[in-house]
Design an enzyme around this catalytic site. Sequence first.
Site, PDB file in Angstrom:
ATOM      1  N   LYS A 185       0.859  -1.189   0.000  1.00 15.45           N
ATOM      2  CA  LYS A 185       0.000   0.000   0.000  1.00 15.45           C
ATOM      3  C   LYS A 185       0.893   1.236   0.000  1.00 15.45           C
ATOM      4  O   LYS A 185       1.158   1.851   1.023  1.00 15.45           O
ATOM      5  CB  LYS A 185      -0.950  -0.029   1.205  1.00 15.45           C
ATOM      6  CG  LYS A 185      -2.295   0.619   0.912  1.00 15.45           C
ATOM      7  CD  LYS A 185      -3.310   0.307   1.984  1.00 15.45           C
ATOM      8  CE  LYS A 185      -4.597   1.054   1.782  1.00 15.45           C
ATOM      9  NZ  LYS A 185      -5.485   0.445   0.776  1.00 15.45           N
ATOM     10  N   GLU A 221      -7.360  -5.794 -10.318  1.00 18.77           N
ATOM     11  CA  GLU A 221      -8.191  -5.150  -9.312  1.00 18.77           C
ATOM     12  C   GLU A 221      -9.002  -4.027  -9.898  1.00 18.77           C
ATOM     13  O   GLU A 221      -8.851  -3.646 -11.051  1.00 18.77           O
ATOM     14  CB  GLU A 221      -7.509  -4.574  -8.087  1.00 18.77           C
ATOM     15  CG  GLU A 221      -6.140  -4.625  -7.862  1.00 18.77           C
ATOM     16  CD  GLU A 221      -5.791  -4.032  -6.490  1.00 18.77           C
ATOM     17  OE1 GLU A 221      -6.585  -3.952  -5.539  1.00 18.77           O
ATOM     18  OE2 GLU A 221      -4.645  -3.622  -6.393  1.00 18.77           O
TER      19      GLU A 221
HETATM   20  C1  LIG Z   1      -6.467  -0.423   0.385  1.00 20.15           C
HETATM   21  C2  LIG Z   1      -6.632  -1.071  -0.941  1.00 20.15           C
HETATM   22  C3  LIG Z   1      -7.586  -2.088  -1.170  1.00 20.15           C
HETATM   23  C4  LIG Z   1      -8.610  -2.507  -0.141  1.00 20.15           C
HETATM   24  O1  LIG Z   1      -8.073  -3.113   0.991  1.00 20.15           O
HETATM   25  P1  LIG Z   1      -8.934  -3.252   2.313  1.00 20.15           P
HETATM   26  O2  LIG Z   1      -7.974  -3.797   3.299  1.00 20.15           O
HETATM   27  O3  LIG Z   1     -10.042  -4.191   2.034  1.00 20.15           O
HETATM   28  O4  LIG Z   1      -9.438  -1.897   2.647  1.00 20.15           O
HETATM   29  C5  LIG Z   1      -7.605  -2.693  -2.415  1.00 20.15           C
HETATM   30  N1  LIG Z   1      -6.755  -2.323  -3.401  1.00 20.15           N
HETATM   31  C6  LIG Z   1      -5.847  -1.345  -3.223  1.00 20.15           C
HETATM   32  C7  LIG Z   1      -4.952  -0.977  -4.339  1.00 20.15           C
HETATM   33  C8  LIG Z   1      -5.761  -0.692  -1.994  1.00 20.15           C
HETATM   34  O5  LIG Z   1      -4.853   0.279  -1.836  1.00 20.15           O
END
Ligand SMILES: *Cc1c(COP(=O)(O)O)cnc(C)c1O
Length: 342
Positions: A185, A221
């Site tokens: 992230k 995604e």
């Molecule tokens: C934060 C995020 C998610 C979702 O993750 P959660 O833990 O379910 O909130 C999905 N994809 C990306 C690229 C993210 O940054």
Amino acid sequence: MKNSEIDWSTLGFGYVPTDYNVRCYYRDGKWGEIEISSSETIEMHIAATALHYGQEIFEGLKAFRGKDGKVRVFRPEENARRIRESARGIKMAEIPEELFIKMVKLVIKLNERFIPPYGSGASLYIRPLEIGMTAQVGVKPAKEYCFIILVSPVGPYFKAGFKPTNICIMRDYDRVAPKGTGRWKVGGNYAASLSAGEHAHELGYSAVLYLDPKEKKYLDECGPANFYAIKGNTYITPASDSILPSITNMSLMDLARDFGMTVEQRHIPVEEIPTFDEAAACGTAAVCSPVGEIHDLDSGEKFVIAKDGKPGPVTTRFYNTLSAIRLGEIEDTHGWNMILDL
Ligand SMILES: *Cc1c(COP(=O)(O)O)cnc(C)c1O
């Protein structure tokens, strides 16, 4: 501003100033004392690595005021684990789980009056972030880091009701590289996705459904959220090195098993889209955001997933169940909530 002066019903997903944030600095090879700050700004060196080389990682989680008046935080230890993996991924100092959890609890307690009441549909969004602080012009990891947690009350995600939206496939953009930073992230992944995201919004889509960046054959995604599809009694979600392991997706896989469904985490070829009974984006912000149609902008094909224009039964059940667990309305059989007695 008193708690009663906030209009919870009109809150969106934006920054609302609160009373405090919490900070901790990593210097000389160790994390220091937790600091409580009422300042909304930070002082940093103009040559800090966060500013020049993108050493920035973050997390997102929510706290809810439950039916019993207690405050529940959804799976914070998973966010603690993930931010450590992100730190390792881009060579930053790892935050110990204990420190992470202690700071999450403290920042919620300090901003208690900003926790929306039960029944409002709103929640307290918690945003931890870590940045490289060391001044240097040469490309190498910083030696000093700052870890901050700020909070902001946010409104219900589905203001206009729980309804499907359309998403699109665009092969001209990638969010991340194969074997790149997609599984962490990292703020830079978001910078890299802004242009595709804005383009999709201009065309009227809620998000881009990214394909795997290497072969552009498989679903990856859905903007800043994971993707799943339902086929009969099976939950299918992409297995990929270039997507972020979503905590919501992980929880939905457990719920799917609880519901007696089969869970498949595997490559999902684009050609499989017409066989989906349901599809949705999933993440902390929305839990599940049902997909109405998927438009392939390169081939011109339009796949209608939600045939009657309504969210499917499985996605609706996921949304209702996860929401009820987070609000303490039904039993938390997996032990996902961290309960604070404030
Ligand atoms: C934060 C995020 C998610 C979702 O993750 P959660 O833990 O379910 O909130 C999905 N994809 C990306 C690229 C993210 O940054």
